[in-house]
Design an enzyme around this catalytic site. Structure first.
Site, PDB file in Angstrom:
ATOM      1  N   ARG A  56      47.801  64.337  24.276  1.00  0.00           N
ATOM      2  CA  ARG A  56      47.390  63.992  23.192  1.00  0.00           C
ATOM      3  C   ARG A  56      48.736  64.805  22.067  1.00  0.00           C
ATOM      4  NH1 ARG A  56      41.702  66.395  21.475  1.00  0.00           N
ATOM      5  NH2 ARG A  56      42.292  65.184  19.306  1.00  0.00           N
ATOM      6  N   ASP A  89      46.259  67.101  14.680  1.00  0.00           N
ATOM      7  CA  ASP A  89      47.603  66.587  14.547  1.00  0.00           C
ATOM      8  C   ASP A  89      48.113  67.358  13.576  1.00  0.00           C
ATOM      9  OD1 ASP A  89      46.026  63.683  13.391  1.00  0.00           O
ATOM     10  OD2 ASP A  89      47.289  65.108  12.168  1.00  0.00           O
ATOM     11  N   HIS A 104      39.333  72.441  13.645  1.00  0.00           N
ATOM     12  CA  HIS A 104      39.290  72.430  14.944  1.00  0.00           C
ATOM     13  C   HIS A 104      40.637  72.653  15.621  1.00  0.00           C
ATOM     14  CE1 HIS A 104      35.743  69.482  14.187  1.00  0.00           C
ATOM     15  NE2 HIS A 104      35.506  70.768  13.817  1.00  0.00           N
ATOM     16  N   SER A 174      33.133  60.500  10.813  1.00  0.00           N
ATOM     17  CA  SER A 174      31.838  59.868  10.896  1.00  0.00           C
ATOM     18  C   SER A 174      30.807  60.902  10.615  1.00  0.00           C
ATOM     19  CB  SER A 174      31.720  59.502  12.464  1.00  0.00           C
ATOM     20  OG  SER A 174      31.900  60.713  13.270  1.00  0.00           O
TER      21      SER A 174
HETATM   22  N1  APR Z   1      40.912  54.739   7.944  1.00  0.00           N
HETATM   23  C1  APR Z   1      39.917  55.504   7.622  1.00  0.00           C
HETATM   24  N2  APR Z   1      38.969  55.871   8.451  1.00  0.00           N
HETATM   25  C2  APR Z   1      38.883  55.287   9.493  1.00  0.00           C
HETATM   26  C3  APR Z   1      39.873  54.272   9.911  1.00  0.00           C
HETATM   27  C4  APR Z   1      40.976  53.942   9.134  1.00  0.00           C
HETATM   28  N3  APR Z   1      42.084  53.307   9.208  1.00  0.00           N
HETATM   29  N4  APR Z   1      39.538  53.941  11.106  1.00  0.00           N
HETATM   30  C5  APR Z   1      38.372  54.380  11.549  1.00  0.00           C
HETATM   31  N5  APR Z   1      38.174  55.303  10.659  1.00  0.00           N
HETATM   32  C6  APR Z   1      36.715  55.928  10.509  1.00  0.00           C
HETATM   33  C7  APR Z   1      35.722  55.476  11.551  1.00  0.00           C
HETATM   34  O1  APR Z   1      35.011  54.373  10.957  1.00  0.00           O
HETATM   35  C8  APR Z   1      34.649  56.604  11.615  1.00  0.00           C
HETATM   36  O2  APR Z   1      33.766  56.843  10.597  1.00  0.00           O
HETATM   37  O3  APR Z   1      37.098  57.369  11.048  1.00  0.00           O
HETATM   38  C9  APR Z   1      36.049  57.836  11.649  1.00  0.00           C
HETATM   39  C10 APR Z   1      36.349  58.535  12.825  1.00  0.00           C
HETATM   40  O4  APR Z   1      35.032  59.206  13.412  1.00  0.00           O
HETATM   41  P1  APR Z   1      35.226  59.809  14.715  1.00  0.00           P
HETATM   42  O5  APR Z   1      35.682  59.249  15.666  1.00  0.00           O
HETATM   43  O6  APR Z   1      33.805  60.560  15.065  1.00  0.00           O
HETATM   44  O7  APR Z   1      36.193  61.163  14.355  1.00  0.00           O
HETATM   45  P2  APR Z   1      35.557  62.340  13.561  1.00  0.00           P
HETATM   46  O8  APR Z   1      34.396  62.350  12.526  1.00  0.00           O
HETATM   47  O9  APR Z   1      37.030  63.088  13.037  1.00  0.00           O
HETATM   48  O10 APR Z   1      35.299  63.471  14.806  1.00  0.00           O
HETATM   49  C11 APR Z   1      34.676  64.745  14.265  1.00  0.00           C
HETATM   50  O11 APR Z   1      34.610  65.418  16.459  1.00  0.00           O
HETATM   51  O12 APR Z   1      34.986  65.111  18.717  1.00  0.00           O
HETATM   52  C12 APR Z   1      35.137  66.046  17.797  1.00  0.00           C
HETATM   53  O13 APR Z   1      36.737  67.616  17.439  1.00  0.00           O
HETATM   54  C13 APR Z   1      36.514  66.458  17.222  1.00  0.00           C
HETATM   55  O14 APR Z   1      37.479  66.763  15.030  1.00  0.00           O
HETATM   56  C14 APR Z   1      36.727  65.750  15.970  1.00  0.00           C
HETATM   57  C15 APR Z   1      35.225  65.783  15.649  1.00  0.00           C
END
Ligand code: APR
Length: 228
Positions: A56, A89, A104, A174
């Site tokens: 990563r 990142d 995180h 999310s």
């Molecule tokens: N632009 C904006 N948002 C986007 C895009 C994009 N191009 N593509 C996807 N998304 C949105 C998705 O719809 C989703 O709502 O980004 C969100 C990603 O959600 P997750 O994958 O759950 O990531 P995140 O919310 O950052 O997770 C939180 O979970 O696993 C742990 O520590 C990890 O920091 C992470 C935490």
């Protein structure tokens, strides 16, 4: 200057080619969280965990800030911008943002397993750690990442920052993971909330202004909206 607090998640870096966690094809479809993102997983198979973060880290070092990161950095000319990111990142910093809280942890950093104050920064030409790589006190190095079940040392600072927001902007998360997602409950009543995400996001707060776009186009639309 108005103070804009921006809470970002993995979607912020999606357009830079970095996988999210819970979208289709996301990281948690490829790896079990308990194997690679918990202290127990590290105890069970440290080399697997070190290599997960080595991969990563390399992907993050190879990625470039997208127009969403750059737009937020440019907004510092007209607003006080505080970024609170769940991302590990360094794309916000590489885009030019100067006020970034990593809830995180950070992929570019590793730390001693014995003394958490001993933190070392890795670079593109020295981007991996393996079993046997030790801190100056002789204990194994680990990723400087907050694993599930571990404390989130920056959350108190983030709560204080959110309480001074004139606007809250949520981008690319999310809102599944606490305490990060709980930060929305710390803004003063009546503070406008903008949420940028191409998909639906369950958020219980009233009066959220949804911008159903990706980070790059969403930040551009946000900047237009804030002019009025
Ligand atoms: N632009 C904006 N948002 C986007 C895009 C994009 N191009 N593509 C996807 N998304 C949105 C998705 O719809 C989703 O709502 O980004 C969100 C990603 O959600 P997750 O994958 O759950 O990531 P995140 O919310 O950052 O997770 C939180 O979970 O696993 C742990 O520590 C990890 O920091 C992470 C935490």
């Amino acid at each position: 200057m108005k103070h804009i607090v921006v809470l970002t998640g993995a979607g912020m870096s999606a357009e830079s080619g970095i996988a999210t966690f819970r979208d289709s094809g996301g990281l948690w479809e490829q790896y079990a969280i308990e194997d690679v993102a918990t202290p127990e997983g590290f105890r069970r198979d440290p080399e697997l965990v070190l290599n997960f973060y080595n991969e990563r880290r390399k992907a993050a070092f190879d990625a470039k800030p997208n127009l969403g990161h750059i737009g937020l950095a440019e907004m510092e000319a007209d607003y006080k911008i505080s970024i609170i990111t769940q991302n590990v990142d360094d794309l916000h910093e590489r885009a030019g943002s100067t006020n970034v809280i990593h809830l995180h942890g950070e992929l570019s950093k590793v730390r001693s397993t014995m003394d958490p104050s001993l933190i070392y920064t890795l670079t593109t030409d020295n981007s991996e750690i393996h079993m046997g790589d030790k801190c100056e006190k002789g204990s194994q190095l680990r990723p400087h990442i907050v694993w599930f079940g571990e404390a989130v040392p920056m959350i108190e600072k983030a709560m204080k920052v959110v309480q001074t927001a004139d606007y809250l902007v949520v981008i690319g998360t999310s809102l599944n993971v606490y305490p990060a997602a709980g930060l929305l409950n710390y803004i003063e009543p009546g503070i406008p909330i903008f949420l940028i995400d191409p998909n639906e996001v369950k958020a219980t707060q009233k009066g959220i202004h949804f911008i159903h776009k990706g980070a790059s186009d969403g930040v551009a639309e946000l900047r237009e909206l804030l002019k009025f």
